[in-house]
Motif scaffolding. Sequence first.
Motif, PDB file in Angstrom:
ATOM      1  N   GLY A   1      -5.732 -32.475  -4.427  1.00 48.95           N
ATOM      2  CA  GLY A   1      -4.611 -32.101  -4.893  1.00 48.95           C
ATOM      3  C   GLY A   1      -3.793 -30.879  -5.688  1.00 48.95           C
ATOM      4  N   GLY A   2      -3.190 -30.767  -6.269  1.00 49.93           N
ATOM      5  CA  GLY A   2      -2.949 -29.358  -6.810  1.00 49.93           C
ATOM      6  C   GLY A   2      -2.584 -28.469  -6.829  1.00 49.93           C
ATOM      7  N   GLU A   3      -2.249 -28.698  -5.440  1.00 53.30           N
ATOM      8  CA  GLU A   3      -1.149 -27.735  -4.595  1.00 53.30           C
ATOM      9  C   GLU A   3      -0.132 -27.092  -5.753  1.00 53.30           C
ATOM     10  OE1 GLU A   3      -2.790 -30.757  -1.949  1.00 53.30           O
ATOM     11  OE2 GLU A   3      -1.281 -30.859  -4.055  1.00 53.30           O
ATOM     12  N   LEU A   4      -0.090 -25.822  -5.430  1.00 48.30           N
ATOM     13  CA  LEU A   4       1.571 -24.449  -6.072  1.00 48.30           C
ATOM     14  C   LEU A   4       2.613 -25.859  -5.191  1.00 48.30           C
ATOM     15  CD1 LEU A   4       1.585 -22.079  -8.224  1.00 48.30           C
ATOM     16  CD2 LEU A   4       3.418 -22.620  -6.110  1.00 48.30           C
ATOM     17  N   ARG A   5       3.656 -25.630  -5.166  1.00 58.50           N
ATOM     18  CA  ARG A   5       4.953 -26.126  -4.823  1.00 58.50           C
ATOM     19  C   ARG A   5       5.673 -25.288  -5.198  1.00 58.50           C
ATOM     20  NH1 ARG A   5       7.194 -32.000  -2.679  1.00 58.50           N
ATOM     21  NH2 ARG A   5       4.790 -31.613  -1.235  1.00 58.50           N
ATOM     22  N   LEU A   6       6.123 -24.868  -4.094  1.00 62.63           N
ATOM     23  CA  LEU A   6       7.293 -23.590  -3.621  1.00 62.63           C
ATOM     24  C   LEU A   6       8.337 -23.541  -3.354  1.00 62.63           C
ATOM     25  CD1 LEU A   6       7.035 -20.680  -5.685  1.00 62.63           C
ATOM     26  CD2 LEU A   6       6.206 -19.624  -3.057  1.00 62.63           C
ATOM     27  N   HIS A   7       9.375 -24.151  -3.721  1.00 63.93           N
ATOM     28  CA  HIS A   7      10.926 -24.241  -3.314  1.00 63.93           C
ATOM     29  C   HIS A   7      11.673 -23.488  -3.275  1.00 63.93           C
ATOM     30  CE1 HIS A   7      10.505 -28.933  -4.772  1.00 63.93           C
ATOM     31  NE2 HIS A   7       8.953 -28.360  -5.989  1.00 63.93           N
ATOM     32  N   SER A   8      12.798 -24.094  -2.224  1.00 67.39           N
ATOM     33  CA  SER A   8      13.817 -23.330  -2.656  1.00 67.39           C
ATOM     34  C   SER A   8      14.561 -23.277  -3.466  1.00 67.39           C
ATOM     35  CB  SER A   8      14.475 -23.661  -1.038  1.00 67.39           C
ATOM     36  OG  SER A   8      14.961 -25.002  -1.028  1.00 67.39           O
ATOM     37  N   LEU A   9      15.183 -22.371  -3.513  1.00 65.17           N
ATOM     38  CA  LEU A   9      17.205 -22.242  -4.673  1.00 65.17           C
ATOM     39  C   LEU A   9      18.167 -23.629  -4.372  1.00 65.17           C
ATOM     40  CD1 LEU A   9      18.302 -18.845  -5.235  1.00 65.17           C
ATOM     41  CD2 LEU A   9      16.492 -19.827  -6.506  1.00 65.17           C
ATOM     42  N   ARG A  10      17.956 -24.060  -2.868  1.00 64.47           N
ATOM     43  CA  ARG A  10      18.871 -25.304  -2.855  1.00 64.47           C
ATOM     44  C   ARG A  10      17.687 -26.932  -2.633  1.00 64.47           C
ATOM     45  NH1 ARG A  10      23.524 -25.101  -1.413  1.00 64.47           N
ATOM     46  NH2 ARG A  10      23.359 -22.910  -0.510  1.00 64.47           N
ATOM     47  N   PRO A  11      18.359 -27.406  -3.216  1.00 63.19           N
ATOM     48  CA  PRO A  11      16.580 -28.864  -3.466  1.00 63.19           C
ATOM     49  C   PRO A  11      17.397 -29.108  -1.773  1.00 63.19           C
ATOM     50  CG  PRO A  11      18.831 -28.486  -4.880  1.00 63.19           C
ATOM     51  CD  PRO A  11      19.582 -27.725  -4.299  1.00 63.19           C
ATOM     52  N   LEU A  12      16.565 -29.935  -1.884  1.00 64.50           N
ATOM     53  CA  LEU A  12      16.332 -30.301  -0.634  1.00 64.50           C
ATOM     54  C   LEU A  12      16.753 -31.911  -0.651  1.00 64.50           C
ATOM     55  CD1 LEU A  12      12.325 -32.012  -1.136  1.00 64.50           C
ATOM     56  CD2 LEU A  12      12.821 -29.777   0.044  1.00 64.50           C
ATOM     57  N   ASP A  13      17.447 -32.104  -1.669  1.00 65.09           N
ATOM     58  CA  ASP A  13      18.844 -33.819  -0.954  1.00 65.09           C
ATOM     59  C   ASP A  13      19.506 -32.682  -0.218  1.00 65.09           C
ATOM     60  OD1 ASP A  13      19.384 -32.751  -3.181  1.00 65.09           O
ATOM     61  OD2 ASP A  13      19.619 -34.690  -3.588  1.00 65.09           O
ATOM     62  N   GLN A  14      19.678 -31.665  -0.573  1.00 70.90           N
ATOM     63  CA  GLN A  14      20.659 -30.413  -0.346  1.00 70.90           C
ATOM     64  C   GLN A  14      20.803 -29.665   1.376  1.00 70.90           C
ATOM     65  OE1 GLN A  14      22.910 -28.744  -3.135  1.00 70.90           O
ATOM     66  NE2 GLN A  14      22.363 -30.694  -4.510  1.00 70.90           N
ATOM     67  N   GLY A  15      19.495 -30.341   2.121  1.00 70.44           N
ATOM     68  CA  GLY A  15      18.861 -29.201   2.832  1.00 70.44           C
ATOM     69  C   GLY A  15      17.646 -28.062   2.889  1.00 70.44           C
ATOM     70  N   GLY A  16      17.103 -27.763   1.527  1.00 76.14           N
ATOM     71  CA  GLY A  16      16.894 -27.218   0.435  1.00 76.14           C
ATOM     72  C   GLY A  16      15.213 -27.102   1.562  1.00 76.14           C
ATOM     73  N   SER A  17      14.191 -26.449   1.189  1.00 73.56           N
ATOM     74  CA  SER A  17      12.819 -26.743   1.748  1.00 73.56           C
ATOM     75  C   SER A  17      11.822 -26.707   0.569  1.00 73.56           C
ATOM     76  CB  SER A  17      12.907 -25.471   3.023  1.00 73.56           C
ATOM     77  OG  SER A  17      12.675 -24.307   2.675  1.00 73.56           O
ATOM     78  N   TYR A  18      10.324 -26.663   1.096  1.00 66.17           N
ATOM     79  CA  TYR A  18       9.132 -25.962   0.071  1.00 66.17           C
ATOM     80  C   TYR A  18       7.996 -26.133   1.109  1.00 66.17           C
ATOM     81  CZ  TYR A  18       7.811 -30.663   0.846  1.00 66.17           C
ATOM     82  OH  TYR A  18       7.144 -31.815   1.213  1.00 66.17           O
ATOM     83  N   ILE A  19       7.169 -24.942   0.855  1.00 69.00           N
ATOM     84  CA  ILE A  19       6.084 -24.793   1.340  1.00 69.00           C
ATOM     85  C   ILE A  19       5.180 -25.420  -0.237  1.00 69.00           C
ATOM     86  CG2 ILE A  19       6.069 -22.575   0.228  1.00 69.00           C
ATOM     87  CD1 ILE A  19       4.003 -21.933   2.949  1.00 69.00           C
ATOM     88  N   ASP A  20       3.855 -25.930   0.989  1.00 64.24           N
ATOM     89  CA  ASP A  20       2.465 -26.076  -0.371  1.00 64.24           C
ATOM     90  C   ASP A  20       1.478 -25.074   0.262  1.00 64.24           C
ATOM     91  OD1 ASP A  20       3.465 -28.419  -2.016  1.00 64.24           O
ATOM     92  OD2 ASP A  20       2.554 -29.961  -1.060  1.00 64.24           O
ATOM     93  N   ILE A  21       0.879 -24.825  -0.921  1.00 63.33           N
ATOM     94  CA  ILE A  21      -0.086 -23.992  -1.455  1.00 63.33           C
ATOM     95  C   ILE A  21      -1.481 -24.032  -2.564  1.00 63.33           C
ATOM     96  CG2 ILE A  21      -1.154 -20.986  -1.918  1.00 63.33           C
ATOM     97  CD1 ILE A  21       2.492 -20.663  -1.788  1.00 63.33           C
ATOM     98  N   GLU A  22      -2.429 -24.374  -1.238  1.00 65.72           N
ATOM     99  CA  GLU A  22      -3.318 -24.836  -1.894  1.00 65.72           C
ATOM    100  C   GLU A  22      -4.546 -24.265  -2.942  1.00 65.72           C
ATOM    101  OE1 GLU A  22      -5.451 -27.557  -0.986  1.00 65.72           O
ATOM    102  OE2 GLU A  22      -3.573 -28.078   0.266  1.00 65.72           O
ATOM    103  N   PRO A  23      -4.890 -24.729  -4.481  1.00 66.93           N
ATOM    104  CA  PRO A  23      -5.890 -23.935  -4.622  1.00 66.93           C
ATOM    105  C   PRO A  23      -6.684 -23.184  -4.673  1.00 66.93           C
ATOM    106  CG  PRO A  23      -5.431 -26.202  -5.501  1.00 66.93           C
ATOM    107  CD  PRO A  23      -4.782 -25.840  -3.765  1.00 66.93           C
ATOM    108  N   VAL A  24      -7.079 -22.331  -3.113  1.00 72.19           N
ATOM    109  CA  VAL A  24      -8.202 -21.827  -2.657  1.00 72.19           C
ATOM    110  C   VAL A  24      -9.004 -21.053  -3.892  1.00 72.19           C
ATOM    111  CG1 VAL A  24      -9.818 -20.449  -1.135  1.00 72.19           C
ATOM    112  CG2 VAL A  24      -7.279 -22.263  -0.585  1.00 72.19           C
ATOM    113  N   HIS A  25     -10.121 -20.890  -3.683  1.00 68.29           N
ATOM    114  CA  HIS A  25     -11.094 -20.263  -4.590  1.00 68.29           C
ATOM    115  C   HIS A  25     -11.346 -19.286  -4.786  1.00 68.29           C
ATOM    116  CE1 HIS A  25     -14.327 -19.557  -7.698  1.00 68.29           C
ATOM    117  NE2 HIS A  25     -15.295 -19.407  -6.174  1.00 68.29           N
ATOM    118  N   ASP A  26     -10.942 -18.332  -6.032  1.00 70.00           N
ATOM    119  CA  ASP A  26     -10.735 -17.271  -5.944  1.00 70.00           C
ATOM    120  C   ASP A  26      -9.727 -16.488  -4.156  1.00 70.00           C
ATOM    121  OD1 ASP A  26     -11.753 -14.122  -5.711  1.00 70.00           O
ATOM    122  OD2 ASP A  26     -12.924 -14.103  -4.211  1.00 70.00           O
TER     123      ASP A  26
END
Length: 209
Positions: free
Chosen positions: A145-170
């Motif tokens: 776990g511990g991903e950083l989830r980067l959200h769009s300005l528009r909420p998900l329930d209004q057509g927004g989106s997101y991306i999960d970025i893994e906390p990879v070492h270095d």
Amino acid sequence: MTPAAIDAFSAVPPHLVIRDAFGADMAARLLAFALAQAELFSETQVGNQKGRVAKQIRSSRVIGTLGALEGDLETKFRALLPRATAALHLAPFTLDSLSMELAAHGDGDFYRRHIDTFVRGEMTGTDRVLTAVYYFHATPKPFTGGELRLHSLRPLDQGGSYIDIEPVHDSLLLFPAWAPHEVRPVSCPGGSFAQSRFAINCWYNSRAH
């Protein structure tokens, strides 16, 4: 509102991921520093109000000093600014200062959706323009776990989106400070501090207008 504007609000904000960002030596030095300073970490606060701990919003531990490593880290972060500004299509700005902290997320820790710019009542003499997060941890990785989830300005329930970025070492993640984001819950069954998801949070500040 035009279709292009709608698409912009629904899209994930610009971001840049750099692998092998600072090198194995710096990652090892940071981990050794974090473990040596374990007793000095304190509960993280929310916003710019001193003493405000809100565990339902943000659960982690933090230390605001980086000792002898601070100068080397600041040099590395400053050197990345031209690349980040170009990659993220940021408007040019004059860098006033950097702010850094070392955060540790252990078992069950998280940070709810938020932005890194301050709101009315929290303003300081500078504005946060750009956020950088440098990840390091023990190897092999002792948590999930511990991903950083980067959200769009528009909420998900209004057509927004997101991306999960893994906390990879270095690895290093950069994005505009106005971008909504969160830290997803960390699972660390061993529960020891040494098994935490460690990160240097760095903010590039311009002089407030």
